[in-house]
Scaffold this active site. Structure first.
Site, PDB file in Angstrom:
ATOM      1  N   ASP A   1     -14.311  -7.532  11.176  1.00  0.00           N
ATOM      2  CA  ASP A   1     -13.402  -6.873  12.109  1.00  0.00           C
ATOM      3  C   ASP A   1     -13.224  -5.400  11.791  1.00  0.00           C
ATOM      4  OD1 ASP A   1     -12.232  -7.943   9.793  1.00  0.00           O
ATOM      5  OD2 ASP A   1     -10.231  -7.742  10.593  1.00  0.00           O
TER       6      ASP A   1
ATOM      7  N   TRP B   1      -3.140  -3.763   9.903  1.00  0.00           N
ATOM      8  CA  TRP B   1      -2.573  -3.691   8.544  1.00  0.00           C
ATOM      9  C   TRP B   1      -3.015  -2.458   7.785  1.00  0.00           C
ATOM     10  CZ3 TRP B   1      -6.318  -5.353   4.693  1.00  0.00           C
ATOM     11  CH2 TRP B   1      -7.439  -5.988   5.219  1.00  0.00           C
TER      12      TRP B   1
ATOM     13  N   ASP C   1     -15.549 -12.625  11.023  1.00  0.00           N
ATOM     14  CA  ASP C   1     -14.495 -11.841  10.368  1.00  0.00           C
ATOM     15  C   ASP C   1     -14.974 -10.435  10.005  1.00  0.00           C
ATOM     16  OD1 ASP C   1     -11.962 -11.301   9.375  1.00  0.00           O
ATOM     17  OD2 ASP C   1     -12.391 -12.087   7.386  1.00  0.00           O
TER      18      ASP C   1
ATOM     19  N   ASN D   1      -9.240  -9.208  13.013  1.00  0.00           N
ATOM     20  CA  ASN D   1     -10.039 -10.312  13.549  1.00  0.00           C
ATOM     21  C   ASN D   1      -9.239 -11.274  14.421  1.00  0.00           C
ATOM     22  OD1 ASN D   1      -9.010 -10.970  10.678  1.00  0.00           O
ATOM     23  ND2 ASN D   1      -9.276 -12.961  11.632  1.00  0.00           N
TER      24      ASN D   1
ATOM     25  N   GLY E   1      -1.798 -11.156   9.135  1.00  0.00           N
ATOM     26  CA  GLY E   1      -1.689 -12.522   9.657  1.00  0.00           C
ATOM     27  C   GLY E   1      -2.880 -13.019  10.441  1.00  0.00           C
ATOM     28  N   GLY E   2      -3.983 -12.279  10.415  1.00  0.00           N
ATOM     29  CA  GLY E   2      -5.172 -12.691  11.175  1.00  0.00           C
ATOM     30  C   GLY E   2      -5.766 -14.012  10.720  1.00  0.00           C
ATOM     31  N   GLU E   3      -5.342 -14.493   9.563  1.00  0.00           N
ATOM     32  CA  GLU E   3      -5.848 -15.788   9.066  1.00  0.00           C
ATOM     33  C   GLU E   3      -4.830 -16.901   9.328  1.00  0.00           C
ATOM     34  OE1 GLU E   3      -6.676 -12.846   7.380  1.00  0.00           O
ATOM     35  OE2 GLU E   3      -8.636 -13.257   8.252  1.00  0.00           O
TER      36      GLU E   3
ATOM     37  N   ARG F   1       0.812  -1.224   0.000  1.00  0.00           N
ATOM     38  CA  ARG F   1       0.000   0.000   0.000  1.00  0.00           C
ATOM     39  C   ARG F   1       0.844   1.273   0.000  1.00  0.00           C
ATOM     40  NH1 ARG F   1      -2.654  -3.657   3.231  1.00  0.00           N
ATOM     41  NH2 ARG F   1      -4.235  -4.692   1.992  1.00  0.00           N
TER      42      ARG F   1
END
Lengths: 201, 571
Positions: free
Chosen positions: B343, B280, B341, B298, B210-212, B150
């Site tokens: 979030d 993020w 999710d 999340n 990295g929430g997943e 980004r």
């Protein structure tokens, strides 16, 4: 000879890919020095996964051009029995992590072979809708060519793709639980269509 | 900034200026211009960053300024003449892939990034390339939803970028050469970087994806000059249980089985080590309070709450920490024990808002994935009000099941990561929205060591229509002022300008200007690939430009491209 025995022991129904490649000794690549410690093991790999990148049977996945980290993780998972296979487990049982990395590196640096697969247009359309519903591109990327720990699916053999999707659905393959949950939400016809779509890419 | 850091920064400036003064430096045509009578124009000072909200020449922050208003103060391009806007130049990057960069512009030099961590410096007037940096990516990357980046942060004589293999790199702004790089976290465990860093008072701030993947989220501050780690705030405290909240921020019951959760807590212990909570998107910086405000993503695994009992603090929350120390100040949790999710992602905005008593207070806005804009009091993070829902909400909060439960919004939310913008003169916040019906499926599994860990699946319902909105919300009342429907779900970002305009793009390649007061479409351009990046603006030699990336989007599978397009009025 271990690999030959292992391939012969594969029990899933298989159909020959177009232009199958036999592991003729004369076609074997001359391996660079860095692969000396895994030359015997790589010879074993070629028995099923092919010398020039095309597997000898479509039930075996294409490894050439697959991503390094994905291959390494799969080898680790076979060894740790997180992913089970009567063929693969004996193959990796004695491998060190460094050897696994070398094998993964070797295949990741080869060119992805074409299979010549042409799918049925109606099935392909159905498969594209199903992969869209599953948001598969979020990890496998728009061209389904993956990256790092996410495998390339585009142009993989149809039979291996279907078997894998089905194995996730039926919990025969357990080393990626989110994939199992997702595949569980599709019926067999959707999985057939997804395999058709992805193999045709 | 520390004394030594300032000294180094100033020494650098004087050294370059002195070098130029003796005429020993011959600038090549493709090099960044160096010193002038007024100092090195490529040096970004703290004062410049502080004043960015009123700077009609540069675009110095990912979201425009520390308040993250994305309101650009130039008005040369306005409601009367925007119909004449046309491309001034198009730059094509090497990477045809999802484009989420916000161009940063410093005195006529533009810095952009691409997927897979390329950085380009361009002449902002012509689009000519000055330098190109390609990050040497490690073999292990773990990321969801595209190899995005980004953008950079600019500070001193450097630009900074986070990488997919979880590093922070500092580049020489003049040459693009690597100055230093730091490993932020282990990519094998699910950490990666896609956000642009933020730069303030000698610190480079960055969170993590990295929430997943079962990470433990954080925000870290690094020294701008050396890359030394200054502080870390863990977004997941060791006691993540909270207060067993039964209702969400809007007062709706979330159908939690608190007794079962308490039993799970006794059996499993606190799940903080793998509870997710990525950050993020950029934090807002309150210079007066010396605080940074950010939103936390999340909990992991996304859909399976059975193995993470408690409120899962500070997931799905607004959090404020002390800028100097990283110490906790306050938080507000939107959804405790989230299993959808939905979030907190879109970056917070600082502005003045009317409180419940009608008094103007220092406020904060956040566009939630639930589809509400949340309006807070900055003092204690408390919620003042929430807006009308910008997208349909149905069956909230039905619990996910193995076979799947339909609920709206879908898991990509009513507002995704896309930054909002505000026009304080109108008292309006502008959000871009998604309507994407999904089913939520749950299936419990232990943490698979760095692999995708959703605890189930989200599935788009292919037979249901999807669409998007651009919505203007009066943040002093919570009422929707205007809403414009788009044919596809919206993702990417939006920018308001003093010209009475808001700019935003669509997945079908259309980039449009709207009248910020009415929502009327005043101009559009077909970019040929999805316009799913936040727009920016700047002025060079008296000419105002609007710039945006057109590279499509992985998450919604919008057509990929590789263009950066700058627009201006005809001479």
């Amino acid at each position: 000879m271990l690999a030959v025995v292992a391939c012969a022991g594969w029990s899933a129904p298989v159909h020959a890919v177009e232009n199958p490649v036999n592991p003729d000794e004369s076609e074997r690549p001359i391996l660079p020095e860095e692969y000396a410690s895994v030359s015997t093991e790589l010879s074993g790999c070629f028995e099923c996964h092919g010398v020039s990148g095309r597997p000898i049977e479509p039930a075996f996945p294409i490894l050439s051009g697959q991503h390094f980290y994905y291959l390494y993780v799969q080898l680790k998972d076979f060894k740790a029995a997180r992913r089970t296979s009567e063929i693969m487990q004996p193959m990796v049982d004695e491998l060190s992590r460094d050897q696994m990395k070398l094998i993964a590196k070797y295949f990741s640096e080869q060119e992805w072979p074409g299979t010549g697969f042409k799918g049925d247009p109606a099935l392909i359309a159905k498969g594209e809708t199903a992969t869209g519903a599953g948001q598969c591109v979020q990890c496998h990327r728009g061209a389904y060519d993956g990256d790092s720990r996410v495998p390339r699916l585009a142009g993989q053999t149809r039979e291996y793709l279907f078997n894998t999707l089905s194995d996730f659905k039926h919990k025969a393959r357990m080393n990626s639980p989110s994939k199992s949950s997702l595949m569980d939400s599709f019926d067999e016809a959707d999985l057939e269509a997804m395999a058709e779509f992805l193999a045709d890419l | 900034m520390s004394k030594s850091a300032w000294k180094k920064m100033l020494t650098g400036v004087f050294a370059i200026a002195g070098f130029l003064a003796v005429g020993a430096f011959t600038a090549a045509a493709q090099e960044v211009q160096g010193g002038t009578l007024y100092g090195n124009m490529q040096t970004v000072t703290q004062d410049m960053l502080n004043r960015a909200a009123g700077d009609g020449n540069n675009f110095l922050h990912t979201n425009g300024n520390y308040e993250q208003t994305r309101y650009y103060p130039a008005r040369q391009i306005n409601v009367d003449n925007v119909k004449n806007l046309r491309p001034a130049w198009i730059f094509q990057t090497e990477i045809v892939e999802s484009q989420e960069t916000t161009p940063i512009v410093v005195n006529g030099i533009m810095y952009i990034t691409t997927s897979f961590n390329h950085v380009y410096a361009l002449n902002a007037k012509t689009g000519a390339q000055i330098w190109h940096y390609k990050h040497k990516m490690g073999p292990i990357t773990t990321y969801c939803c595209g190899p995005n980046n980004r953008g950079v942060a600019a500070y001193g004589d450097k630009v900074y970028m986070g990488t997919l293999d979880a590093k922070l790199v500092a580049l020489d702004a003049k040459t693009g050469k690597l100055v230093w790089e730091k490993q932020i976290a282990d990519p094998e465990l699910g950490y990666s970087e896609t956000m642009a860093p933020s730069a303030v008072n000698g610190k480079i701030l960055i969170g993590t994806n990295g929430g997943e993947y079962g990470i433990r989220g954080f925000v870290k501050a690094y020294d701008w000059a050396t890359g030394d780690l200054l502080w870390t705030f863990n977004t997941i405290p060791e006691n993540s249980v909270g207060v067993w909240a039964e209702n969400d921020a809007t007062g709706r019951n979330m159908k939690r089985d608190i007794a079962a959760e308490k039993a799970a807590l006794k059996k499993l212990g606190d799940p903080y080590k793998t509870l997710g909570g990525g950050v993020w998107q950029n934090p807002a910086v309150d210079l007066e309070r010396k605080r940074v405000y950010f939103v936390v993503g999340n909990p992991s695994p996304d859909l399976d709450g059975s193995i993470r009992p408690g409120d899962n603090l500070y997931t799905d929350s607004l959090v404020a920490v002390d800028l100097d120390t990283g110490k906790y100040v306050c938080h507000f949790q939107y959804i405790a024990h989230d299993v959808w999710d939905l979030d907190a992602v879109s970056p917070p905005i600082l502005t003045q808002v009317r409180d419940a008593n009608g008094n103007m207070v220092d406020g904060l806005l956040h566009g939630g994935k639930t589809g509400h804009v949340y309006i807070h009091n900055r003092d204690d993070c408390s919620l003042i009000r929430f807006s009308e829902a910008m997208v349909p909400q149905e069956d909230m909060w039905v619990l996910p099941t193995k076979d799947g439960q339909r609920m709206l919004p879908g898991a990509n939310g009513g507002v995704e990561w896309s930054p909002m913008t505000v026009d304080e003169n109108l008292g309006l916040a502008y959000a871009i929205n998604l309507h994407q019906p999904m089913t939520y499926h749950v299936e419990s599994s232990p943490y698979p060591e760095g692999k995708l860990w959703l605890g189930g699946a989200f599935k788009v319902i292919p037979t249901e229509e999807q669409w998007g909105n651009i919505t203007a919300v009066d943040y002093n009342t919570g009422k929707i002022r205007w809403k414009v429907k788009t044919p596809q779900p919206m993702i990417g970002g939006i920018m308001a300008t003093a010209g009475g305009l808001v700019f935003t793009g669509e997945g079908n390649g259309l980039f449009k200007a709207y009248d910020s007061a009415t929502g009327n479409v005043l101009w559009s351009f077909q970019a040929g690939a999805g316009v799913n990046a936040p727009p920016a603006s700047y002025t060079v030699d008296g000419k105002q430009y609007i710039v945006v990336g057109a590279g499509g989007n992985v998450q919604l599978n919008y057509k990929r491209g590789n263009n950066i397009i700058a627009f201006a009025l005809p001479d």
